[in-house]
Design an enzyme around this catalytic site. Structure first.
Site, PDB file in Angstrom:
ATOM      1  N   SER A  84      -6.331  67.335  67.944  1.00 25.16           N
ATOM      2  CA  SER A  84      -5.161  66.467  67.149  1.00 25.16           C
ATOM      3  C   SER A  84      -3.780  67.119  67.858  1.00 25.16           C
ATOM      4  CB  SER A  84      -5.116  66.784  65.617  1.00 25.16           C
ATOM      5  OG  SER A  84      -5.556  65.750  65.063  1.00 25.16           O
TER       6      SER A  84
ATOM      7  N   HIS B 168      -2.377  64.475  69.893  1.00 19.96           N
ATOM      8  CA  HIS B 168      -2.451  63.187  70.630  1.00 19.96           C
ATOM      9  C   HIS B 168      -2.133  61.394  70.634  1.00 19.96           C
ATOM     10  CE1 HIS B 168      -2.952  66.795  73.135  1.00 19.96           C
ATOM     11  NE2 HIS B 168      -4.492  66.917  72.903  1.00 19.96           N
TER      12      HIS B 168
ATOM     13  N   HIS C 196      -1.148  70.270  76.500  1.00 20.86           N
ATOM     14  CA  HIS C 196      -1.710  70.806  75.520  1.00 20.86           C
ATOM     15  C   HIS C 196       0.018  72.531  75.443  1.00 20.86           C
ATOM     16  CE1 HIS C 196      -5.301  69.180  75.640  1.00 20.86           C
ATOM     17  NE2 HIS C 196      -5.666  69.194  74.737  1.00 20.86           N
TER      18      HIS C 196
ATOM     19  N   ASP D 263     -15.253  90.337  76.467  1.00 24.14           N
ATOM     20  CA  ASP D 263     -13.898  91.068  75.239  1.00 24.14           C
ATOM     21  C   ASP D 263     -15.073  91.035  73.891  1.00 24.14           C
ATOM     22  OD1 ASP D 263     -15.671  88.612  74.557  1.00 24.14           O
ATOM     23  OD2 ASP D 263     -14.197  87.231  73.747  1.00 24.14           O
TER      24      ASP D 263
ATOM     25  N   THR E 281     -18.773  80.549  73.521  1.00 21.42           N
ATOM     26  CA  THR E 281     -19.608  79.611  74.777  1.00 21.42           C
ATOM     27  C   THR E 281     -21.113  78.952  75.072  1.00 21.42           C
ATOM     28  OG1 THR E 281     -17.141  79.467  75.617  1.00 21.42           O
ATOM     29  CG2 THR E 281     -19.397  79.139  77.262  1.00 21.42           C
TER      30      THR E 281
ATOM     31  N   THR F  85     -23.354  84.069  85.508  1.00 18.54           N
ATOM     32  CA  THR F  85     -23.112  84.178  84.158  1.00 18.54           C
ATOM     33  C   THR F  85     -24.599  83.872  83.947  1.00 18.54           C
ATOM     34  OG1 THR F  85     -23.954  81.518  84.731  1.00 18.54           O
ATOM     35  CG2 THR F  85     -21.136  81.871  84.161  1.00 18.54           C
TER      36      THR F  85
ATOM     37  N   ASP G 278     -24.189  91.417  84.496  1.00 20.66           N
ATOM     38  CA  ASP G 278     -23.400  90.025  83.782  1.00 20.66           C
ATOM     39  C   ASP G 278     -24.293  90.424  81.784  1.00 20.66           C
ATOM     40  OD1 ASP G 278     -21.462  87.261  83.228  1.00 20.66           O
ATOM     41  OD2 ASP G 278     -23.091  87.207  82.251  1.00 20.66           O
TER      42      ASP G 278
END
Length: 586
Positions: free
Chosen positions: A56, A58, A222, A410, A455, A513, A568
């Protein structure tokens, strides 16, 4: 930029703004639980449905574009944050007409692409006909900076909405609507500039602000930083913006070549805080410079508020170079076609007000949960045994994965994988009697979607939904005789799933990845049909990420030399899963 607002509660602000759409346009209805504005079933004849959305802030994009001749539904997230995959999935499955197919249009932001992509693959896995177009039109992000992620989507997106929506209303097929949406997306380029960053209701004061005489060019919608700051006046600012759009000598940003002989559409968009009076002066300056400096006289000029950044004190310029549409109406004709929605220029007709539609779509009225068998059978006892070994191996490896992710990320990768593995383990008993490969997989997919976040969770859910689609595309559900789901079938389904996932992430082997483990497994299984060899290839791919510098993901921003010391974590965790799977199947 002021931090004062009439409504400071962001949740109440978003919901009350969505409710206003149904007040101003009687053809719309609101699914408040999922923050979906949708076209009422009796408001239009069955056609290809257009679904869009995003964070929201926009407005009038996206909710106020729902109406006849434009969007069929819009899904809203919180301010500047993507809606969840579950919201989007319910929109596609429950809130729009799906008999002619569904086209999803999303702007190129990671959260939007992954969450809309997950919902699209879920819909495809259930048998629906769905396509997705990702819009990246921002010339503020050059090739070097954009890298594999590409350009952001900004105001040019509304041209995709309008033209594709008008063609859908003409009764065109999903293939035709998808093609024209892609054409508009590929031939539109945009750039914005702003005098100030914006303040989001409910947050603290701005930490960074532009100086009184500064303009930021290329600022994201943003609050993302722009590409440069200038102290130029309006003519100088517009000159720089048009150079970003049209200068072919700038190889980093020469995304589209336009000449005076091309038919073009110009969109001058208010980012929310520019007065109508000032936007008029800006529009005149843009049109004057386009003709004087580039010999371009747009066939259509649209000026107004189409896609904002809350009350952003700025504007954006978008140029569309029209192309042959391959259908009965041109892009210009489709742009001119009436659209009955609150956010576009066409008004709601008097006949609609006199006799407004009254129907709604009832909660849970779609074909949700009715996935069809694929007609490919296997031994669920063998599959369950192998999966248990694989999942237990992932759980056991959690401390090691967490350590690796603490060094380069993280620290939550191991916990996320463990949570997903434990969830699937607890649900395997309910699938033990299911011999149909796709229906068995569906049991796992629902658990992954509800237990894994972030993700990696979105990527796994997209991949597994696409894997189910890959099985169903090879099956013989319409036939009374079933076929075995052998290694060849699974290999092909995995290849289909890999191709589908590539639509939503630019990750390739070498980017450090989970793809570094996934691709070797899929490729080796396809070549040899041997799960053990495929697992060994996955392990080699994961080990190979040690010392590999990341091109994608949070590791890119963390920096340091930790990546030289550990593999990874996502690739390592997936390789552990494949090793357990191979052990269980042999």
């Amino acid at each position: 930029m002021t931090s004062k607002h009439f409504i400071n509660d962001p949740t109440h602000l978003v919901l009350s703004a969505l409710k206003s759409i149904t007040i101003t346009n009687p053809t719309t209805a609101l699914d408040i639980e999922n923050k979906v504005i949708y076209l009422r079933p009796d408001a239009a004849k069955p056609q290809v449905s257009l679904v869009s959305g995003g964070g929201s802030g926009h407005e009038p994009s996206f909710a106020a574009f729902v109406g006849r001749g434009l969007l069929s539904a819009a899904v809203a997230g919180t301010i500047f944050a993507s809606p969840s995959a579950e919201q989007i999935r319910r929109c596609i499955l429950q809130r729009v007409e799906a008999s002619k197919g569904v086209l999803v249009v999303v702007m190129n932001y990671t959260g939007d692409v992954l969450n809309f992509g997950m919902a699209v693959e879920k819909a495809k896995a259930s048998g629906m006909e769905v396509e997705m177009v990702v819009m990246g039109d921002d010339a503020g992000v050059g090739r070097e900076k954009g890298g594999k992620v590409g350009r952001r989507g900004i105001a040019g997106t509304v041209l995709v909405h309008k033209i594709a929506g008008a063609l859908a209303a003409e009764g065109a097929s999903l293939k035709e609507v998808y093609k024209i949406a892609e054409l508009v997306a590929d031939n539109t380029v945009s750039i914005g500039s702003s005098l100030s960053h914006v303040h989001v209701p409910g947050r603290g004061p701005l930490e960074e602000e532009l100086k009184e005489d500064e303009i930021e060019i290329g600022m994201g919608i943003h609050n993302e930083p722009g590409s440069e700051k200038t102290k130029a006046d309006l003519p100088g600012n517009v000159k720089t913006m048009l150079k970003y759009l049209l200068d072919q000598s700038d190889k980093d940003r020469a995304f589209m070549s336009v000449s005076g002989s091309d038919e073009t559409v110009l969109l001058v968009n208010n980012l929310g805080g520019i007065s109508v009076l000032e936007l008029g002066g800006i529009t005149t300056e843009v049109v004057t410079q386009l003709e004087k400096e580039y010999g371009i006289k747009p066939a259509r000029v649209l000026a107004g508020t189409f896609m904002t950044s809350l009350n952003g004190l700025g504007f954006s310029i978008s140029i569309l170079k029209t192309q042959s549409s391959g259908v009965s109406k041109s892009m210009i004709e489709l742009l001119d076609a009436p659209a009955e929605c609150a956010g576009w220029s066409a008004p709601i007709s008097s006949s609609t007000w006199r006799k407004p539609p009254t129907q709604t779509r009832h909660q849970g009225s779609a074909t949700e949960g009715e996935n069809k068998p694929c007609g490919l059978e296997f031994d669920p006892a063998v599959a369950t045994k192998a999966l248990k070994l694989a999942l237990e191996r992932v759980i056991k490896a959690e401390p090691e994965i967490t350590h690796y992710d603490t060094v380069v990320g993280d620290g939550d990768c191991g916990i996320g994988l463990k949570r997903g593995a434990e969830g699937v383990l607890s649900a395997l008993n309910s699938a033990q009697q299911q011999k149909d490969a796709a229906l068995y997989l569906d049991k796992i997919i629902s658990v992954v979607e509800n237990t894994m976040d972030g993700t990696s969770g979105a990527l796994y859910a997209i991949f597994l939904n696409a894997l189910a689609h890959g099985l169903r595309s090879q099956g013989s559900a319409a036939s009374s005789a079933s076929k075995p789901a052998d290694a060849k079938v699974w290999a092909k389904a995995l290849q289909i799933a890999s191709a589908s996932m590539a639509k939503y992430t630019p990750a390739k082997p070498g980017d450090r990845t989970l793809v570094d483990a996934l691709v070797p497994f899929v490729d080796t299984l396809g070549e040899t049909g041997d799960v053990r060899k495929a697992a060994q290839a996955a392990e080699g791919g994961a080990i190979g990420t040690k010392g590999m510098k990341a091109s994608l993901g949070r590791t890119v921003y963390i920096g340091g030399s930790g990546y030289e010391e550990v593999p990874d974590p996502g690739a390592y965790g997936l390789a552990e899963f494949f090793k357990g799977l191979a052990e269980g199947l042999n």
